[in-house]
Design a protein around this motif. Structure first.
Motif, PDB file in Angstrom:
ATOM      1  N   ASP A  38       0.828  -1.204   0.000  1.00 37.95           N
ATOM      2  CA  ASP A  38       0.000   0.000   0.000  1.00 37.95           C
ATOM      3  C   ASP A  38       0.864   1.256   0.000  1.00 37.95           C
ATOM      4  N   THR A  39       0.224   2.404   0.040  1.00 41.38           N
ATOM      5  CA  THR A  39       0.966   3.665  -0.067  1.00 41.38           C
ATOM      6  C   THR A  39       1.747   3.998   1.194  1.00 41.38           C
ATOM      7  N   PHE A  40       1.568   3.189   2.245  1.00 39.27           N
ATOM      8  CA  PHE A  40       2.319   3.398   3.495  1.00 39.27           C
ATOM      9  C   PHE A  40       3.426   2.359   3.661  1.00 39.27           C
ATOM     10  N   GLY A  41       3.685   1.606   2.585  1.00 40.86           N
ATOM     11  CA  GLY A  41       4.774   0.644   2.587  1.00 40.86           C
ATOM     12  C   GLY A  41       4.443  -0.678   3.255  1.00 40.86           C
ATOM     13  N   ARG A  42       3.184  -0.901   3.608  1.00 40.84           N
ATOM     14  CA  ARG A  42       2.787  -2.150   4.253  1.00 40.84           C
ATOM     15  C   ARG A  42       2.534  -3.225   3.205  1.00 40.84           C
ATOM     16  N   GLN A  43       3.182  -4.367   3.392  1.00 45.65           N
ATOM     17  CA  GLN A  43       3.000  -5.489   2.467  1.00 45.65           C
ATOM     18  C   GLN A  43       1.839  -6.358   2.949  1.00 45.65           C
ATOM     19  N   ILE A  44       0.892  -6.584   2.059  1.00 46.11           N
ATOM     20  CA  ILE A  44      -0.322  -7.318   2.404  1.00 46.11           C
ATOM     21  C   ILE A  44      -0.148  -8.788   2.037  1.00 46.11           C
ATOM     22  N   ASN A  45      -0.172  -9.652   3.045  1.00 48.72           N
ATOM     23  CA  ASN A  45       0.000 -11.085   2.763  1.00 48.72           C
ATOM     24  C   ASN A  45      -1.041 -11.947   3.468  1.00 48.72           C
ATOM     25  N   TYR A  46      -2.105 -11.321   4.001  1.00 55.23           N
ATOM     26  CA  TYR A  46      -3.060 -12.041   4.828  1.00 55.23           C
ATOM     27  C   TYR A  46      -4.473 -11.602   4.445  1.00 55.23           C
ATOM     28  N   VAL A  47      -5.325 -12.566   4.124  1.00 55.80           N
ATOM     29  CA  VAL A  47      -6.708 -12.246   3.781  1.00 55.80           C
ATOM     30  C   VAL A  47      -7.656 -12.983   4.721  1.00 55.80           C
ATOM     31  N   ARG A  48      -8.676 -12.283   5.177  1.00 60.02           N
ATOM     32  CA  ARG A  48      -9.749 -12.874   5.973  1.00 60.02           C
ATOM     33  C   ARG A  48     -10.954 -13.027   5.051  1.00 60.02           C
ATOM     34  N   LEU A  49     -11.362 -14.249   4.836  1.00 57.95           N
ATOM     35  CA  LEU A  49     -12.469 -14.551   3.928  1.00 57.95           C
ATOM     36  C   LEU A  49     -13.632 -15.128   4.720  1.00 57.95           C
TER      37      LEU A  49
ATOM     38  N   ARG B 173      -7.475 -16.574   6.671  1.00 57.48           N
ATOM     39  CA  ARG B 173      -8.342 -16.938   7.802  1.00 57.48           C
ATOM     40  C   ARG B 173      -9.764 -17.040   7.278  1.00 57.48           C
ATOM     41  N   LEU B 174     -10.385 -18.183   7.544  1.00 59.28           N
ATOM     42  CA  LEU B 174     -11.754 -18.427   7.107  1.00 59.28           C
ATOM     43  C   LEU B 174     -12.690 -18.202   8.278  1.00 59.28           C
ATOM     44  N   THR B 175     -13.686 -17.364   8.054  1.00 57.58           N
ATOM     45  CA  THR B 175     -14.616 -16.985   9.106  1.00 57.58           C
ATOM     46  C   THR B 175     -16.042 -17.088   8.597  1.00 57.58           C
ATOM     47  N   GLY B 176     -16.979 -16.612   9.404  1.00 58.20           N
ATOM     48  CA  GLY B 176     -18.364 -16.498   8.997  1.00 58.20           C
ATOM     49  C   GLY B 176     -18.845 -15.112   9.406  1.00 58.20           C
ATOM     50  N   GLY B 177     -20.063 -15.073   9.900  1.00 55.31           N
ATOM     51  CA  GLY B 177     -20.890 -16.110  10.460  1.00 55.31           C
ATOM     52  C   GLY B 177     -20.077 -17.249  11.091  1.00 55.31           C
ATOM     53  N   GLU B 178     -20.668 -18.402  11.026  1.00 52.33           N
ATOM     54  CA  GLU B 178     -20.001 -19.622  11.482  1.00 52.33           C
ATOM     55  C   GLU B 178     -19.683 -20.472  10.256  1.00 52.33           C
ATOM     56  N   PRO B 179     -18.382 -20.617   9.921  1.00 52.37           N
ATOM     57  CA  PRO B 179     -18.018 -21.304   8.673  1.00 52.37           C
ATOM     58  C   PRO B 179     -18.539 -22.727   8.568  1.00 52.37           C
ATOM     59  N   PHE B 180     -18.654 -23.439   9.689  1.00 51.02           N
ATOM     60  CA  PHE B 180     -19.093 -24.832   9.618  1.00 51.02           C
ATOM     61  C   PHE B 180     -20.599 -24.960   9.391  1.00 51.02           C
ATOM     62  N   VAL B 181     -21.300 -23.821   9.365  1.00 52.97           N
ATOM     63  CA  VAL B 181     -22.718 -23.838   8.996  1.00 52.97           C
ATOM     64  C   VAL B 181     -22.873 -24.094   7.500  1.00 52.97           C
TER      65      VAL B 181
END
Length: 329
Positions: free
Chosen positions: A6-17, A66-74
């Motif tokens: 990003d424009t602040f030099g932070r490298q993005i390597n993590y997504v929450r889905l 990271r996999l989330t929900g709601g509740e992912p196992f639903v």
């Protein structure tokens, strides 16, 4: 090295889905008692669309999910999706956040998936009656049994505890006491305004400082090193097997090292938990976008990532009204 910088030099390597907006609990800090208006299934990302989005992101340098929900196992066939993701050779870690009510029969399967590393179990009280009040469901015995089984498994376990004024602040020391004999990390989370009610809780919010001071009245502890991009400040009581940490989710003192992006169940791309969404990936894909189009889009969207959550909230089109279930807890 991630190409998503990003424009602040932070490298993005993590997504929450978030794989679904549905949940089998009705936690007070997340949604009203009657629940939320869940979206039609056709409006959710399909597993195939999710896999494609993650594949493109990993080709740009994302290596953790990271996999989330709601509740992912639903969501039906969630285990099949985990197995599908495991074939992505560019992905190092697959982590899951769950409320623990449905995962117990899948623990052995999860242990066999080498990229599934961390399970975050949401458990906001160790008292059955209080747990039922917070979640509006009487499922504590099963959740606690899941906690014990996960603690004995090969998986790395963290307990997520949302600190709620007037409900569970008297249990902070009880949770820290769990770390004496159990190899678990307890993470206390500042309560946020994402309750699906369109209004803020009028109770006093317990800040990072207040949480830490309360624990200090009972325990002597030392701060332990954390990764630069860690969401929590972490501590350990002498001679305890486990540790505890505090996530300043509301006071937002961790934004400077943020390496994360979010994708909601309906495909909304979020640079920050506090923004109101910057792009709908679902519609972009269904309109025929290629993988190269997706890459170009992600590189562009990352440049719009705000410096911190306060700026993201200030730039919203309206006040916070979502449920964490619709964003991805």
């Amino acid at each position: 090295m991630s190409m998503l910088t990003d424009t602040f030099g932070r490298q993005i390597n993590y997504v929450r889905l978030a794989v679904t907006d549905r949940c089998n609990l009705r936690c007070q800090y997340c949604m009203p008692a009657h629940g939320i208006d869940i979206v039609p299934r056709k409006e959710l990302l399909t597993y195939k669309e999710m896999y494609r989005i993650i594949r493109v992101l990993t080709e740009l340098g994302v290596n953790k999910i990271r996999l989330t929900g709601g509740e992912p196992f639903v969501r039906k066939d969630f285990i099949g999706f985990l197995e599908m993701l495991s074939f992505n050779d560019l992905l190092d870690d697959i982590n899951i956040t769950t409320n623990g009510a449905l995962i117990v029969n899948h623990i052995e399967t999860l242990e066999q998936l080498p990229k599934v590393k961390n399970i975050n179990l949401s458990i906001d009280s160790l008292q059955r009656e209080k747990f039922a009040i917070i979640t509006r469901r009487d499922v504590f015995p099963g959740v606690y049994d899941t906690f014990l089984k996960l603690e004995q498994s090969k998986l790395n376990l963290k307990l997520n505890v949302v600190v709620q004024s007037g409900f569970n602040t008297d249990e902070l020391v009880d949770f820290v006491a769990l770390t004496k004999d159990k190899n678990v990390s307890v993470r206390f989370i500042e309560e946020m305004p994402f309750n699906g009610k369109g209004q803020r809780n009028t109770e006093e919010k317990w800040s990072f400082t207040k949480i830490l001071q309360t624990i200090a009245q009972e325990f002597d502890f030392k701060e332990i090193p954390s990764e630069k991009s860690s969401t929590s400040k972490n501590y350990k009581v002498a001679n305890h097997k486990g540790s505890f940490g505090i996530i300043p989710a509301f006071t937002r003192t961790i934004c400077n090292d943020c390496n994360r992006i979010r994708i909601t169940p309906t495909g909304t791309f979020k640079n920050c938990l506090f923004d109101d969404g910057v792009f709908n990936l679902r519609d972009f894909i269904r309109d025929g976008a290629s993988n190269d189009d997706l890459k170009e889009l992600f590189l562009k969207l990352i440049k719009e990532k705000p410096e911190n959550g306060f700026i993201a909230e200030a730039n919203r089109k309206g006040n916070v009204s979502e449920s964490m279930s619709t964003i991805g807890g």
